[in-house]
Design a protein around this motif. Structure first.
Motif, PDB file in Angstrom:
ATOM      1  N   GLU B  27       0.799  -1.208   0.000  1.00 48.42           N
ATOM      2  CA  GLU B  27       0.000   0.000   0.000  1.00 48.42           C
ATOM      3  C   GLU B  27       0.836   1.264   0.000  1.00 48.42           C
ATOM      4  O   GLU B  27       0.298   2.351   0.095  1.00 48.42           O
ATOM      5  CB  GLU B  27      -0.933   0.009   1.229  1.00 48.42           C
ATOM      6  N   ALA B  28       2.156   1.109  -0.070  1.00 46.69           N
ATOM      7  CA  ALA B  28       2.967   2.325  -0.009  1.00 46.69           C
ATOM      8  C   ALA B  28       4.379   2.001  -0.442  1.00 46.69           C
ATOM      9  O   ALA B  28       4.771   0.843  -0.521  1.00 46.69           O
ATOM     10  CB  ALA B  28       2.995   2.853   1.416  1.00 46.69           C
ATOM     11  N   GLY B  33       7.118   6.683   5.772  1.00 49.08           N
ATOM     12  CA  GLY B  33       6.914   6.688   7.212  1.00 49.08           C
ATOM     13  C   GLY B  33       8.179   6.455   8.008  1.00 49.08           C
ATOM     14  O   GLY B  33       8.175   6.508   9.229  1.00 49.08           O
ATOM     15  N   GLU B  39      12.029  14.336   6.215  1.00 46.41           N
ATOM     16  CA  GLU B  39      10.814  15.009   5.743  1.00 46.41           C
ATOM     17  C   GLU B  39      10.593  16.330   6.467  1.00 46.41           C
ATOM     18  O   GLU B  39      10.198  17.323   5.852  1.00 46.41           O
ATOM     19  CB  GLU B  39       9.605  14.091   5.934  1.00 46.41           C
ATOM     20  N   ARG B  52       5.027  23.209  -1.207  1.00 47.35           N
ATOM     21  CA  ARG B  52       4.615  22.009  -0.478  1.00 47.35           C
ATOM     22  C   ARG B  52       5.564  20.866  -0.810  1.00 47.35           C
ATOM     23  O   ARG B  52       5.990  20.734  -1.947  1.00 47.35           O
ATOM     24  CB  ARG B  52       3.203  21.599  -0.876  1.00 47.35           C
ATOM     25  N   LEU B  53       5.841  20.071   0.198  1.00 45.69           N
ATOM     26  CA  LEU B  53       6.651  18.867  -0.019  1.00 45.69           C
ATOM     27  C   LEU B  53       5.700  17.700  -0.244  1.00 45.69           C
ATOM     28  O   LEU B  53       4.828  17.440   0.585  1.00 45.69           O
ATOM     29  CB  LEU B  53       7.521  18.604   1.214  1.00 45.69           C
ATOM     30  N   VAL B  54       5.866  17.015  -1.354  1.00 39.96           N
ATOM     31  CA  VAL B  54       5.022  15.855  -1.647  1.00 39.96           C
ATOM     32  C   VAL B  54       5.861  14.592  -1.472  1.00 39.96           C
ATOM     33  O   VAL B  54       6.934  14.462  -2.070  1.00 39.96           O
ATOM     34  CB  VAL B  54       4.458  15.921  -3.079  1.00 39.96           C
ATOM     35  N   ILE B  55       5.369  13.689  -0.654  1.00 39.86           N
ATOM     36  CA  ILE B  55       6.067  12.435  -0.386  1.00 39.86           C
ATOM     37  C   ILE B  55       5.344  11.305  -1.110  1.00 39.86           C
ATOM     38  O   ILE B  55       4.115  11.240  -1.099  1.00 39.86           O
ATOM     39  CB  ILE B  55       6.053  12.118   1.132  1.00 39.86           C
ATOM     40  N   GLY B  56       6.108  10.414  -1.694  1.00 40.93           N
ATOM     41  CA  GLY B  56       5.533   9.161  -2.198  1.00 40.93           C
ATOM     42  C   GLY B  56       4.828   9.229  -3.533  1.00 40.93           C
ATOM     43  O   GLY B  56       4.114   8.296  -3.897  1.00 40.93           O
ATOM     44  N   ASN B  57       5.039  10.320  -4.282  1.00 39.29           N
ATOM     45  CA  ASN B  57       4.389  10.398  -5.586  1.00 39.29           C
ATOM     46  C   ASN B  57       5.295   9.798  -6.654  1.00 39.29           C
ATOM     47  O   ASN B  57       6.320  10.363  -7.004  1.00 39.29           O
ATOM     48  CB  ASN B  57       4.079  11.859  -5.938  1.00 39.29           C
ATOM     49  N   PHE B  58       4.902   8.646  -7.174  1.00 41.83           N
ATOM     50  CA  PHE B  58       5.709   7.995  -8.205  1.00 41.83           C
ATOM     51  C   PHE B  58       5.120   8.215  -9.596  1.00 41.83           C
ATOM     52  O   PHE B  58       5.581   7.638 -10.565  1.00 41.83           O
ATOM     53  CB  PHE B  58       5.815   6.487  -7.925  1.00 41.83           C
ATOM     54  N   TYR B  59       4.087   9.027  -9.664  1.00 43.09           N
ATOM     55  CA  TYR B  59       3.489   9.243 -10.974  1.00 43.09           C
ATOM     56  C   TYR B  59       4.454  10.022 -11.867  1.00 43.09           C
ATOM     57  O   TYR B  59       4.992  11.048 -11.482  1.00 43.09           O
ATOM     58  CB  TYR B  59       2.177  10.021 -10.843  1.00 43.09           C
ATOM     59  N   ASN B  79       1.771   2.995 -11.971  1.00 38.64           N
ATOM     60  CA  ASN B  79       0.645   3.075 -11.048  1.00 38.64           C
ATOM     61  C   ASN B  79      -0.114   1.763 -11.047  1.00 38.64           C
ATOM     62  O   ASN B  79      -0.092   1.026 -12.040  1.00 38.64           O
ATOM     63  CB  ASN B  79      -0.317   4.181 -11.477  1.00 38.64           C
ATOM     64  N   LYS B  80      -0.817   1.533  -9.966  1.00 40.02           N
ATOM     65  CA  LYS B  80      -1.613   0.307  -9.861  1.00 40.02           C
ATOM     66  C   LYS B  80      -2.541   0.196 -11.068  1.00 40.02           C
ATOM     67  O   LYS B  80      -3.247   1.146 -11.417  1.00 40.02           O
ATOM     68  CB  LYS B  80      -2.430   0.326  -8.575  1.00 40.02           C
ATOM     69  N   ASP B 135       0.359  -0.359  -5.140  1.00 39.43           N
ATOM     70  CA  ASP B 135       1.051   0.908  -4.931  1.00 39.43           C
ATOM     71  C   ASP B 135       2.534   0.726  -4.632  1.00 39.43           C
ATOM     72  O   ASP B 135       3.281   1.690  -4.531  1.00 39.43           O
ATOM     73  CB  ASP B 135       0.401   1.681  -3.774  1.00 39.43           C
TER      74      ASP B 135
END
Lengths: 269, 380
Positions: B27-28, B33, B39, B52-59, B79-80, B135
């Motif tokens: 799921e991540a 985390g 972070e 803004r800091l965006v974490i975990g965006n693999f798009y 992406n899934k 994900d």
């Protein structure tokens, strides 16, 4: 080791196996006597101009240009503020509600209600739904794409209203006429209070969903009005949140059969 | 006492299972985390800049350089539910013998061997698919069709050519999203782990007619696979900011056991480092350094003839297991083109070509002259 100890070992192990324990969950129960809160959210100042976007992907479907009104204010009252009553553990069932996005978007946040929030996001005309809404952790959220084009759903969670750090919850393609179920698990939500959803292909599709754990919430209408009813007597914290304007809170005490009037005012920064 | 230990183990096993279940592997990104300090620091810097800091965006935004130069594989995740089909064609030309960093003439080689390779072409048609399982994990499968041709000359001045062709080894891989972060000012940074296995579907006993006889067993460089199950570990980092993108990938091929012919190809390690610039929404160009080191063969194929005549003259360097290793640094230039979306499909046409700028060979071995890649990628 006696049988009791053995049972204890196994129970401990099973507890570990179930992972982190969930926080105290809301339970639907009888509300013998209750009160309600009526209020209005006002906005002092000039709201920011809507953001305008030149549509680069699928302009033939979404339109050549789209706009996004982040602060919707009319005659000094604020629409789309999310009002949440915190600390209610037992009470009324989740109410069924539907909120539709602003024209030309026709997306919907549909809350089926009952024992849980039952959020369904119906994407239509390149729009997920209204700019603000609510979401519950550990529940299945159904995303339906009623458009004939692909959207790429990207959801983030943030622990502060202004969203200084956004943590991705899901990256997922939402194909034409497709429907997917995703859970926003409490593990991922951590202490996040708001979920932002965007479409990675259409940058004007942006929405904010505040996390709720009980049905005592409301979203201010176009005249800034809101109502929360069937509240069990007690003292709670009433929060008003807006993705751009921030957060305000006040402690409220609800007496049986009381109709409490409250007001909140946000100001142009 | 025994019962206590049994219960302890039972508890540990069930508890461990619970711990694994509590982890968010499907799921991540795996390190989500676990980077709280980093972070916070990045978040503060972003806030100071009003970002803004965006974490975990693999798009990967649809841009021509969202995929690495076509010679790099397993460079991005999906992406899934997203599927990508890729067809790659590779042409590699090898010319002239080399020992170490010294070029050798045909006569130099024929002083010590009865036969010398003169040049070699390798062509590969590679069909691969990638699928976003969830994900965290993207699955990849690749099947190549390989065609090899080697030209030789013997001491009598006779030239002859050998050919081999067929399917090569099948590669299966899982790409694990590790961590991603981005802000407008520092760009996007993504890390994923490459794990994979190569299955021995390629022929390791190809034959062809040679002056030694018909259907002679061809030497190691002409074989279509390793004959062993190989592990393919690796780590990939990619980044992008505005019109510039870049990446780094370290991959290994670790051979397990020996093949049915009794030998084991040497392990291979490679590092790719590339940069690309997007000139327009539909076109980008790239430069890539590709360093490889591969080792000599362990043991040998006992069925290969290695000497000739009563004087036991070494036959040809390609049958010597100790003349197979080397190191090489290639410089590649490429073009990526993103086509307008058609029927909801994202189409990329990518071309890359280049030549070695350094190669050290445990020779005599044929040195690589140049290579060319072209690929079509279709994302749906």
């Amino acid at each position: 080791m006696d049988n009791k100890t053995t049972v204890l070992w196994v129970l401990t192990s099973l507890t570990l196996a179930m992972g982190p324990g969930a926080a105290h969950a809301y339970e639907v129960g009888n509300v013998q006597t209750s009160g309600s809160i009526h209020g209005r959210v006002s906005f002092l100042g000039s709201p920011p101009e809507p953001l305008h976007f030149k549509v680069e992907k699928n302009p033939e479907f979404c339109g050549q240009e789209r706009s996004l009104m982040k602060v919707e204010s009319r005659d000094g009252f604020l629409a789309g503020a999310v009002i949440v009553l915190e600390g209610v553990n037992t009470g009324k069932p989740f109410p069924p509600k539907t909120f539709t996005g602003n024209s030309p978007g026709e997306g919907e946040f549909r809350y089926l209600g009952g024992e849980s929030l039952g959020l369904q996001v119906k994407t239509k005309n390149c729009n997920f739904g209204p700019f603000t809404g609510v979401i519950a952790a550990n529940e299945v959220v159904r995303f339906q794409n009623q458009d004939s084009i692909k959207h790429v759903l990207h959801s983030f969670v943030s622990k502060d209203t202004r969203g200084r750090i956004l943590r991705t919850v899901h990256n997922q393609d939402l194909h034409s006429r497709d429907e997917i179920d995703r859970i926003f698990s409490s593990d991922k939500m951590e202490d996040g209070i708001v979920v932002r959803i965007i479409c990675n292909r259409h940058d004007f599709m942006q929405n904010w969903l505040y996390v709720v754990d009980n049905p005592y919430f409301a979203i201010s209408d176009r005249e800034g009005r809101f109502t929360i009813d069937q509240i069990p007597p007690g003292t709670y914290t009433l929060l008003v949140r807006h993705p751009v304007l921030g957060e305000q809170r006040q402690d409220v005490t609800i007496e049986a059969r009381e109709n409490l009037q409250v007001g909140f005012q946000f100001m142009d920064e | 006492m025994t019962k206590n230990i049994r219960c302890l183990f039972l508890g540990l096993i069930v508890g461990s299972f619970g711990f694994v279940c509590a982890l968010p592997p499907t799921e991540a990104a795996l390190l989500d985390g676990l980077m709280g300090g980093v972070e916070e620091s990045l978040g503060k810097r972003a806030e100071e800049k009003g970002e803004r800091l965006v974490i975990g965006n693999f798009y990967q935004t649809e841009r021509p350089d969202s995929h690495a130069p076509i010679g790099v594989m397993q460079d991005h995740t999906h992406n899934k539910g997203e599927f990508m089909f890729t067809y790659r064609y590779m042409y590699m030309y090898m010319d002239q013998m080399r020992n170490g960093t010294d070029n050798l003439s045909i006569n130099n080689v024929l002083k010590d061997f009865a036969v010398t390779p003169k040049n070699m072409t390798t062509q590969m048609h590679m069909f691969s698919g990638m699928y976003g399982l969830n994900d965290t994990v993207t699955l990849m499968a690749m099947l190549p069709y390989v065609m090899k041709e080697m030209e030789h000359q013997n001491r009598a001045g006779v030239n002859f050519t050998t050919n081999s062709s067929g399917f090569g080894d099948t590669k299966l891989a899982a790409l694990w999203r590790l961590y991603a972060f981005e802000t407008p000012s520092i760009g996007s940074h993504r890390f994923h782990l490459n794990t994979g296995v190569s299955l021995p579907t390629g022929d390791i006993t190809p034959t062809d007619n040679t002056p030694l006889g018909n259907n002679s067993l061809l030497p190691y460089p002409m074989r279509l696979g390793s004959g062993t199950v190989d592990l393919l570990p690796g780590l990939t980092y990619t980044g992008a900011r505005n019109d510039v993108s870049w990446g780094f990938q370290a991959l290994g091929t670790v051979r397990i056991g020996h093949n049915k012919q009794g030998y084991k190809e040497g392990n291979r390690y490679q590092i790719n480092s590339w940069g690309a610039y997007r000139w327009a929404k539909w076109i980008s160009t790239s430069a890539r350094f590709h360093w490889q080191q591969w080792y000599n063969i362990k043991r040998e194929d006992g069925q290969l003839q290695t000497t000739v005549g009563p004087a036991q003259i070494p036959l040809v360097p390609t049958v010597d297991p100790d003349r197979q290793g080397g190191q090489r640094l290639d410089l590649m230039g490429g073009v990526n083109i993103l086509f307008p979306e058609f029927m909801g499909l994202e189409n990329h046409l990518n071309i890359e070509a280049g030549a070695p700028i350094y190669q050290y060979l445990d020779g005599p071995q044929l040195k690589q002259a140049w290579s060319f890649w072209v690929g079509w990628q279709m994302v749906m």
